[in-house]
Design an enzyme around this catalytic site. Structure first.
Site, PDB file in Angstrom:
ATOM      1  N   LYS A  55      18.820  40.363  -1.129  1.00  0.00           N
ATOM      2  CA  LYS A  55      17.774  39.632  -1.841  1.00  0.00           C
ATOM      3  C   LYS A  55      16.393  39.967  -1.294  1.00  0.00           C
ATOM      4  CE  LYS A  55      16.943  35.181  -0.726  1.00  0.00           C
ATOM      5  NZ  LYS A  55      17.254  33.756  -0.585  1.00  0.00           N
ATOM      6  N   GLN A 102      10.586  26.796   7.920  1.00  0.00           N
ATOM      7  CA  GLN A 102       9.325  27.260   8.537  1.00  0.00           C
ATOM      8  C   GLN A 102       9.568  27.275  10.047  1.00  0.00           C
ATOM      9  OE1 GLN A 102       6.276  27.931   6.695  1.00  0.00           O
ATOM     10  NE2 GLN A 102       5.351  28.727   8.572  1.00  0.00           N
ATOM     11  N   ASP A 144       0.815  -1.231   0.000  1.00  0.00           N
ATOM     12  CA  ASP A 144       0.000   0.000   0.000  1.00  0.00           C
ATOM     13  C   ASP A 144       0.844   1.274   0.000  1.00  0.00           C
ATOM     14  OD1 ASP A 144       1.040  -0.017   2.516  1.00  0.00           O
ATOM     15  OD2 ASP A 144      -0.872  -0.004   3.587  1.00  0.00           O
TER      16      ASP A 144
HETATM   17  C1  R5P Z   1      17.144  31.320   2.233  1.00  0.00           C
HETATM   18  O1  R5P Z   1      17.189  32.140   3.121  1.00  0.00           O
HETATM   19  C2  R5P Z   1      18.227  30.311   2.001  1.00  0.00           C
HETATM   20  O2  R5P Z   1      19.416  30.634   2.623  1.00  0.00           O
HETATM   21  C3  R5P Z   1      18.465  30.116   0.535  1.00  0.00           C
HETATM   22  O3  R5P Z   1      19.000  31.322  -0.009  1.00  0.00           O
HETATM   23  C4  R5P Z   1      17.205  29.776  -0.170  1.00  0.00           C
HETATM   24  O4  R5P Z   1      16.521  28.785   0.522  1.00  0.00           O
HETATM   25  C5  R5P Z   1      17.483  29.326  -1.567  1.00  0.00           C
HETATM   26  O5  R5P Z   1      16.260  29.028  -2.175  1.00  0.00           O
HETATM   27  P1  R5P Z   1      16.126  29.042  -3.742  1.00  0.00           P
HETATM   28  O6  R5P Z   1      17.235  28.201  -4.313  1.00  0.00           O
HETATM   29  O7  R5P Z   1      14.761  28.455  -3.991  1.00  0.00           O
HETATM   30  O8  R5P Z   1      16.195  30.457  -4.208  1.00  0.00           O
END
Ligand code: R5P
EC number: 2.7.6.1
Length: 287
Positions: free
Chosen positions: A182, A90, A34
């Site tokens: 970013k 999270q 399953d």
């Molecule tokens: C976020 O704060 C992490 O340090 C990475 O920069 C992030 O998780 C990278 O995610 P992705 O490759 O989806 O941009």
């Protein structure tokens, strides 16, 4: 001490066992008709110390870890190494009604001691019901980058969150380092604010804790190349590399992608086994 590797960390467990001068215990992993997971540890575990090594990039890997812990009920002491812990991002409620998923996961780990490696947020360690420590792969990464033999490389973090990591990777090798800024627009779309780093004629090595969709790194690569970098290498601890991340990165012009084996992928050329072995031996590379 017996070393037992879960299905997601077979190589890393074998490498760690070898670094400790022992052999990993064999286990059987399968599925019931399953779809439910089946697991069996081939050795009898009775009144001895065991170390379970299992990353949890998928929900199934997390279930396997819980099964491994349960199967070791006869152990005198259980160490759990979660090299890459899924859901660690999270770490708080970003919107009302959300769970703190990292807390939900951590609370299920019934062990004597937990080790993580470059966990996304160290505050998550407090959610484990037992002592938990985070190991830092920065020194290993710095030494690996030094082995590239690049002339005067510039190490760059793609965001402020990775500032500490890039500093630790660079220190000890005298590398220059800086970070970009970013803003995340969605799960796989980010905007990197233009910043003049003076990378003209320099080899750049981007450093982050993880690459997931590759969105962060793809944008960073494009910007750094537009600003005159000779080439851009990527290093990260955790190569989640979901969806078409590797393609996105090569399309953006990356020279190479190097990651550790906290997640076992083709890019995982640097092993964190010495770090785990050292921590288990009681030396202190713990942060
Ligand atoms: C976020 O704060 C992490 O340090 C990475 O920069 C992030 O998780 C990278 O995610 P992705 O490759 O989806 O941009």
């Amino acid at each position: 001490m017996k070393i037992i590797g879960g299905p997601a960390s077979q190589l890393l467990a074998s490498r760690t066992a070898r670094a400790l001068g022992t052999e990993p215990v064999l286990s059987e992993f399968n599925r019931f008709p399953d779809g439910e997971l089946y697991l069996r540890i081939a050795d009898k575990i009775e009144n001895e110390k065991v170390t379970l090594i299992q990353s949890t990039p998928t929900d199934s890997d997390f279930v396997s870890l819980l099964q491994l812990i349960d199967a070791c009920e006869g152990a005198a002491e259980i160490n759990v190494v979660i090299p890459y812990m899924g859901y660690a991002r999270q770490d708080k409620k970003f919107k009302p009604g959300e769970p703190i998923s990292a807390r939900a996961i951590a609370r299920c780990i019934n062990a004597d001691r937990v080790f993580t490696i470059n966990i996304h947020e160290k505050s998550v360690l407090e959610y484990f019901p037992c002592p938990a420590r985070n190991l830092d792969a920065a020194n290993l990464m710095g030494a690996y980058i030094a082995g590239f033999g690049l002339e005067n490389p510039m190490l760059v973090a793609p965001d402020e969150g990775a500032q500490g990591l890039v500093k630790n990777v660079a220190s000890g090798h005298g590398f220059d380092y800086d970070h970009l800024q970013k803003t995340r627009l969605s799960g796989d779309t980010v905007v990197i604010k233009t910043k003049n780093l003076d990378v003209t004629g320099r080899h750049v090595v981007l450093v982050d804790d993880m690459i997931a969709t590759g969105g962060t790194m793809a944008e960073s690569i494009r910007m750094l190349k537009a600003q005159g970098a000779i080439d851009v290498h990527l290093t990260c601890v955790h190569p989640v590399l979901t969806r078409n991340a590797a393609l996105r990165l090569f399309n953006a012009g990356v020279k190479d992608i190097i990651a550790t084996d906290t997640i076992e992928k083709a890019e995982s050329r640097l092993s964190v086994a010495p770090l785990i072995a050292e921590a288990l031996s009681g030396s202190s590379t713990l942060s």
